[in-house]
Design a protein around this motif. Sequence first.
Motif, short mmCIF file in Angstrom:
data_model
loop_
_atom_site.label_atom_id
_atom_site.label_comp_id
_atom_site.label_asym_id
_atom_site.label_seq_id
_atom_site.Cartn_x
_atom_site.Cartn_y
_atom_site.Cartn_z
N PRO A 1 1.53 1.61 -1.36
CA PRO A 1 1.62 0.16 -1.23
C PRO A 1 2.37 -0.47 -2.41
O PRO A 1 2.58 0.18 -3.41
N GLY A 2 2.79 -1.73 -2.22
CA GLY A 2 3.37 -2.48 -3.32
C GLY A 2 4.73 -3.10 -3.05
O GLY A 2 5.12 -4.04 -3.74
N PHE A 3 5.46 -2.59 -2.05
CA PHE A 3 6.76 -3.20 -1.78
C PHE A 3 7.19 -3.11 -0.30
O PHE A 3 7.30 -4.13 0.37
N LEU A 4 7.41 -1.90 0.19
CA LEU A 4 8.09 -1.74 1.49
C LEU A 4 7.32 -2.33 2.66
O LEU A 4 7.92 -2.94 3.55
N LEU A 5 5.98 -2.17 2.67
CA LEU A 5 5.20 -2.59 3.83
C LEU A 5 4.41 -3.88 3.59
O LEU A 5 3.63 -4.30 4.44
N ASP A 6 4.62 -4.51 2.46
CA ASP A 6 3.84 -5.71 2.14
C ASP A 6 4.70 -6.81 1.51
O ASP A 6 4.94 -7.85 2.13
N VAL A 7 5.26 -6.55 0.33
CA VAL A 7 6.09 -7.58 -0.32
C VAL A 7 7.34 -7.86 0.50
O VAL A 7 7.66 -9.02 0.79
N ALA B 1 -5.01 -0.59 3.74
CA ALA B 1 -5.69 -1.89 3.67
C ALA B 1 -5.12 -2.74 2.54
O ALA B 1 -4.98 -3.96 2.67
N GLU B 2 -4.73 -2.07 1.44
CA GLU B 2 -4.16 -2.81 0.32
C GLU B 2 -2.86 -3.49 0.73
O GLU B 2 -2.61 -4.64 0.37
N SER B 3 -2.01 -2.79 1.49
CA SER B 3 -0.77 -3.41 1.97
C SER B 3 -1.06 -4.59 2.88
O SER B 3 -0.44 -5.65 2.75
N VAL B 4 -2.01 -4.41 3.79
CA VAL B 4 -2.37 -5.50 4.70
C VAL B 4 -2.82 -6.73 3.91
O VAL B 4 -2.34 -7.85 4.13
N MET B 5 -3.71 -6.51 2.95
CA MET B 5 -4.29 -7.64 2.22
C MET B 5 -3.30 -8.26 1.23
O MET B 5 -3.28 -9.48 1.04
N LEU B 6 -2.44 -7.44 0.64
CA LEU B 6 -1.41 -7.99 -0.26
C LEU B 6 -0.44 -8.86 0.53
O LEU B 6 -0.14 -10.00 0.15
N LEU B 7 0.03 -8.35 1.67
CA LEU B 7 0.95 -9.12 2.51
C LEU B 7 0.29 -10.43 2.95
O LEU B 7 0.88 -11.51 2.84
N ALA B 8 -0.96 -10.34 3.41
CA ALA B 8 -1.67 -11.55 3.85
C ALA B 8 -1.79 -12.55 2.71
O ALA B 8 -1.61 -13.75 2.91
N GLY C 1 -2.90 0.62 9.14
CA GLY C 1 -3.80 -0.41 8.65
C GLY C 1 -3.55 -1.67 9.46
O GLY C 1 -2.40 -1.99 9.78
N ARG C 2 -4.61 -2.36 9.84
CA ARG C 2 -4.46 -3.58 10.64
C ARG C 2 -5.25 -4.72 10.03
O ARG C 2 -6.37 -4.52 9.57
N GLY C 3 -4.66 -5.90 10.07
CA GLY C 3 -5.35 -7.09 9.60
C GLY C 3 -5.43 -8.10 10.73
O GLY C 3 -4.41 -8.41 11.34
N PHE C 4 -6.63 -8.58 11.00
CA PHE C 4 -6.86 -9.50 12.12
C PHE C 4 -7.17 -10.90 11.61
O PHE C 4 -7.75 -11.08 10.55
N VAL D 1 0.43 -2.15 9.52
CA VAL D 1 1.29 -1.27 8.71
C VAL D 1 1.03 0.17 9.15
O VAL D 1 -0.12 0.58 9.33
N ARG D 2 2.12 0.88 9.36
CA ARG D 2 2.03 2.28 9.82
C ARG D 2 2.74 3.18 8.83
O ARG D 2 3.81 2.83 8.32
#
Lengths: 342, 342
Positions: free
Chosen positions: A139-145, A204-211, A253-256, A266-267
């Motif tokens: 996590p940290g860039f490609l799937l969130d930021v 989950a970290e990517s989901v929550m960072l993006l959110a 990871g999924r965020g609802f 994120v896959r």
Amino acid sequence: MDTSLRVVLYGVGEMGRIIARVAFERGLNIVGAIDVDPWKCGKKLGELVGLGDDLDVIVSRDAEKTLSECRPDVVLHATTSFLDQVYPQLIKCARVGADVVSTCETLVYPYYRYPELAELLDEYAKNRGVSFLGTGVNPGFLLDVLPAVLTAGMTRVERIKATRIIDASKKRRSFRRKIGLNLSLEEFEREAFRGGVTGHVGYAESVMLLASIMGVDISRVEEFEKPIIAEEDFEFGDFRVGKGRVAGIEGVGRGFIGDGEPFIEVRFVARVGAEEYEEIVVDGVPRVVWRSTGVDGDLATAGIVVNMAMKIVDAPPGLLTMGEMFPSYVSSRHGLKRRMVF
Amino acid sequence: MDTSLRVVLYGVGEMGRIIARVAFERGLNIVGAIDVDPWKCGKKLGELVGLGDDLDVIVSRDAEKTLSECRPDVVLHATTSFLDQVYPQLIKCARVGADVVSTCETLVYPYYRYPELAELLDEYAKNRGVSFLGTGVNPGFLLDVLPAVLTAGMTRVERIKATRIIDASKKRRSFRRKIGLNLSLEEFEREAFRGGVTGHVGYAESVMLLASIMGVDISRVEEFEKPIIAEEDFEFGDFRVGKGRVAGIEGVGRGFIGDGEPFIEVRFVARVGAEEYEEIVVDGVPRVVWRSTGVDGDLATAGIVVNMAMKIVDAPPGLLTMGEMFPSYVSSRHGLKRRMVF
């Protein structure tokens, strides 16, 4: 006079060694190195990372001593994925007034898995006037930021899907071990139970960072990962996987927001021989679809760690996320955040 | 209580009307509208943008009066491409303490084409405690900000090529006129001379904005644009272009560091019937290649204007660029900027 950043390398594993080479190449002043591995302690960092005498720093087991003697501006931290194990190491760095940029995946959005440790870290960092940041490409860039950045021109965001596919055979040994490559299913499950196989950490970290960057309230997060089993014996490059053995992992990871479809998905797939790419699809107005030819994860993680190290020295004290390094496009001031989504 | 942003729309042309619809949809409080077109003055903005009585604001020719009566937080500005024409309009907005987000292409990086006006604007904004920002998708995001963001994980950047291809037949009338679509070559040249055909404005601005975010000193900038001539009669949708007439334009902007290859190259093609996409290639370590399926420029420009309007109210006073909205990944503090490039 030497204007370059004084850094200590905390963790000389495979990732740490890549970071060391990149930091050296970028002109950072590596003044110390810490690792618990008895085989590495007492050795020259230059030898361990293939830079010989150019990197004339002795790896030490004693973190406090190294940190208080070296007085780094920033610690480049690459030990483990889990904040509960990393926490005391971060505190040691803060004690000597050093900022920390870490590859610890759960530190990328620590409020999800370790909310209390996160609060404590933020307090401690502010008291000491230092900053902590967890980063990396995934996590940290490609799937969130990056997905958040791609919404900059959107007037409505309905759903975000971000996918990263990598060829597991090209990855460093420690990663292959982490995903249980070439184990039997029984071995995989035993190792997963023992903690030898952790899989990829950070869905989950990517989901929550993006959110958090989008300013969206996620009501529920789920994450799954499963091994991919080879359907026949096959070789790939110097790499061999037997039929019925683990050829990789795939996870999601999924965020609802409330019920129904996930707002964020994120896959990640790491499979021997896979075609590498990232794909980001943001449904909404206007719809956005971007696809890459793949990003070298280890090198890019080292790159982002070094780039952020040069940035964090100017950042405000506290526990930061990449969300603070990349500001949101939806201002909170007028309470319109949610309009972007609904 | 109404927490939404109070905005005045300055310019009710085709772009301004799209911005008005997006701002309305996003819940901004549109309190005034300004345009010089006698046909529009005195009319309801709602009628002009297809929102009827939901947007019960009368378009006025009198900028000072409208601004001082409406006291907007932010002015959404969409008049012309050239800062020398826009400058007095920006000053009027600052006088009433309003921030301005503008689609003026040369304002996206005003220090290149209008260095003295840029200095004056920065001074004026700081004295008045307001912020000015030029933005849009091109220039302003796709070929400049986004390529810079994509270098976040890179340890060395050697060359950046960013390309945007759009189908000119899908664009708004004012854009088609601006690029001289369906004119004969003689008409095109006459109109270009008269200023009726400006082509796309912003190649150099994208080059310089990207360079400024990367922290790179560009020693020379060049930009070219030429018409694309139809080799035979053809129809595309409702659109007809005669043989020998202008079917589109293609242009390029290049930024050099010393001699040799350009460090930055931005390419833009607007041709009737073209397959739409963006492509960003960053040569370096690790190499990065991303490609999109195309971005609806008008809608995304309206989106970024509204998103930035919600952001700019929290921004520091002065003449801002998208570089301040998207911070650099290479800290200037340790003088290592150039290492990233060489």
